[in-house]
Design a protein around this motif. Structure first.
Motif, PDB file in Angstrom:
ATOM      1  N   VAL A 116       1.044  -0.970  -0.024  1.00 51.36           N
ATOM      2  CA  VAL A 116      -0.408  -0.074   0.321  1.00 51.36           C
ATOM      3  C   VAL A 116       1.193   1.024   0.103  1.00 51.36           C
ATOM      4  O   VAL A 116       1.469   1.408   0.904  1.00 51.36           O
ATOM      5  N   ILE A 117       0.717   2.108  -1.462  1.00 49.27           N
ATOM      6  CA  ILE A 117       1.418   3.413  -0.968  1.00 49.27           C
ATOM      7  C   ILE A 117       0.747   4.490  -0.810  1.00 49.27           C
ATOM      8  O   ILE A 117      -0.734   4.560  -1.247  1.00 49.27           O
ATOM      9  N   ALA A 118       0.840   5.068  -0.250  1.00 45.13           N
ATOM     10  CA  ALA A 118       0.202   6.106   0.187  1.00 45.13           C
ATOM     11  C   ALA A 118       1.037   7.981   0.207  1.00 45.13           C
ATOM     12  O   ALA A 118       1.883   7.878   1.487  1.00 45.13           O
ATOM     13  N   ILE A 123      -2.485   3.940  -3.534  1.00 43.43           N
ATOM     14  CA  ILE A 123      -2.604   2.831  -4.587  1.00 43.43           C
ATOM     15  C   ILE A 123      -3.053   1.860  -3.440  1.00 43.43           C
ATOM     16  O   ILE A 123      -0.882   1.718  -2.990  1.00 43.43           O
ATOM     17  N   GLY A 124      -2.796   0.576  -4.373  1.00 42.03           N
ATOM     18  CA  GLY A 124      -2.264  -0.817  -3.443  1.00 42.03           C
ATOM     19  C   GLY A 124      -2.485  -2.254  -4.538  1.00 42.03           C
ATOM     20  O   GLY A 124      -3.348  -1.693  -6.004  1.00 42.03           O
ATOM     21  N   LEU A 132       0.829  -9.722 -11.334  1.00 47.87           N
ATOM     22  CA  LEU A 132       0.212  -8.240 -10.104  1.00 47.87           C
ATOM     23  C   LEU A 132      -1.347  -7.771 -10.051  1.00 47.87           C
ATOM     24  O   LEU A 132      -1.609  -7.802 -11.723  1.00 47.87           O
ATOM     25  N   HIS A 133      -1.898  -7.228  -8.875  1.00 52.60           N
ATOM     26  CA  HIS A 133      -3.291  -7.336  -8.979  1.00 52.60           C
ATOM     27  C   HIS A 133      -2.820  -5.561  -8.355  1.00 52.60           C
ATOM     28  O   HIS A 133      -2.305  -5.732  -7.407  1.00 52.60           O
ATOM     29  N   ARG A 134      -3.822  -4.117  -8.617  1.00 49.42           N
ATOM     30  CA  ARG A 134      -4.168  -3.486  -8.006  1.00 49.42           C
ATOM     31  C   ARG A 134      -5.689  -3.404  -7.620  1.00 49.42           C
ATOM     32  O   ARG A 134      -6.320  -3.776  -8.259  1.00 49.42           O
ATOM     33  N   PHE A 135      -5.001  -1.779  -6.449  1.00 46.93           N
ATOM     34  CA  PHE A 135      -6.845  -1.154  -6.011  1.00 46.93           C
ATOM     35  C   PHE A 135      -6.342  -0.451  -5.857  1.00 46.93           C
ATOM     36  O   PHE A 135      -5.688   0.685  -5.524  1.00 46.93           O
ATOM     37  N   TRP A 231      -8.966  -0.094   3.398  1.00 48.63           N
ATOM     38  CA  TRP A 231      -9.634  -0.936   2.521  1.00 48.63           C
ATOM     39  C   TRP A 231      -9.197  -0.138   0.689  1.00 48.63           C
ATOM     40  O   TRP A 231      -9.427  -0.784   0.355  1.00 48.63           O
ATOM     41  N   LEU A 232      -7.553  -0.472   0.992  1.00 47.33           N
ATOM     42  CA  LEU A 232      -6.773  -0.714  -0.574  1.00 47.33           C
ATOM     43  C   LEU A 232      -6.572  -2.479  -0.361  1.00 47.33           C
ATOM     44  O   LEU A 232      -6.480  -2.587  -1.365  1.00 47.33           O
TER      45      LEU A 232
END
Length: 297
Positions: A116-118, A123-124, A132-135, A231-232
């Protein structure tokens, strides 16, 4: 003859290449100009090769593997184009991936899990069996919830609302006005519309200080951010059947803002139970080492 590998983080402002022994020991570092191949392929590749050539020129032994991580590389055929260009110059032991995958491998030391990047944005990402999957992370107009920009803009909206309701003297208003050296709401609005996302996100420490002083509005903003960042990760784990996940975090908002970090952990514990948190510093080029290591299995 000693052998080594090189991991390359090619960004929009600079390219960082690092050489590692096959035991994972950092041997040397080289930095050159921007390496984003989606902006200017030829110039970016020139800078990437310049960094690699610096390392190869200074190190004895054989470079047995080269791993490049670049944002947006998987669009427009650039990934295969980059692989071919590097292979023609350095040999066939080449891996090209995006910057997120490189960061995931580095942060989780090659293990499957979530990153998780903030920072200014959010982005997650999930790595599972090499995929690789993203959220989230679709930009500030859609859903950069929990990012530094979103925190700062919620604070600005609270300030504007306080003026609209004729209750302007709030701790948030006083702190933000003091930070920006302004005295009127119109000046705040003008500042927002002429400032970059990064400049706006720089208000996060102001919001944090007000929250630490007990202001409920500031605490509500940071609590919301911690929840949204959790929730990411949660949907990525649920959608991919991950139990007791490894979760790494990156970016000053989630790592350095205490209330955001605590709420993030609390919501994860409530929603998914056990998890292992990787919250230390990590070096994206070393993701290339872990990619190499995985390929040896």
């Amino acid at each position: 003859m000693d052998r080594y590998m090189i991991g390359i983080d090619s960004g929009g402002t600079k390219t960082t290449a690092k050489a590692y022994s096959l035991a994972g020991e950092l041997l040397d570092t080289a930095v050159s100009g921007f390496g984003n191949l989606t902006v200017d392929f030829d110039k970016g590749m020139e800078n990437i090769c310049a960094a690699v050539d610096q390392l190869r020129g200074r190190l004895e032994g054989e470079c047995c593997f080269l791993c490049l991580g670049c944002a947006g590389i998987e669009t427009g055929g650039k990934k295969e184009q980059a692989r071919q260009a590097l292979a023609a110059r350095y040999g066939e032991s080449i891996s090209v991936t995006n910057d997120a995958m490189l960061g995931l491998y580095a942060a989780l030391e090659g293990q499957d899990g979530v990153l998780v990047i903030a920072g200014t944005g959010s982005i997650g990402y999930l790595k599972k069996e090499g995929a690789l999957h993203r959220f989230g992370g679709w930009g500030h107009l859609i859903n950069d919830d929990g990012s530094g920009y979103s925190i700062a803009m919620r604070a600005v909206r609270y300030v504007a609302y306080s003026f609209d309701t004729e209750k302007p003297e709030t701790p948030l208003k006083r702190a933000i006005f003091r930070q920006l050296e302004i005295t009127e709401l119109r000046q705040l609005i003008d500042w927002v519309y002429r400032s970059s996302k990064g400049e706006i996100a720089a208000l996060v420490p102001v919001v944090e200080q007000v929250a630490m002083n007990g202001d409920p509005q500031a605490r509500e903003i940071l609590t919301w951010a911690g929840e949204r960042l959790a929730w990411l990760a949660i949907p990525l784990c649920r959608q991919n059947g991950i139990e007791n996940p490894n979760i790494a975090i990156s970016g000053s908002v989630i790592r350095k803002t205490a209330l955001v970090n605590q709420v993030f952990r609390d919501v994860l514990k409530r929603e998914i139970g056990a998890f292992t948190l990787f919250d230390g510093d990590f070096d994206p080029p070393k993701g290339g080492y872990y990619i190499w290591k995985e390929q040896q299995k």
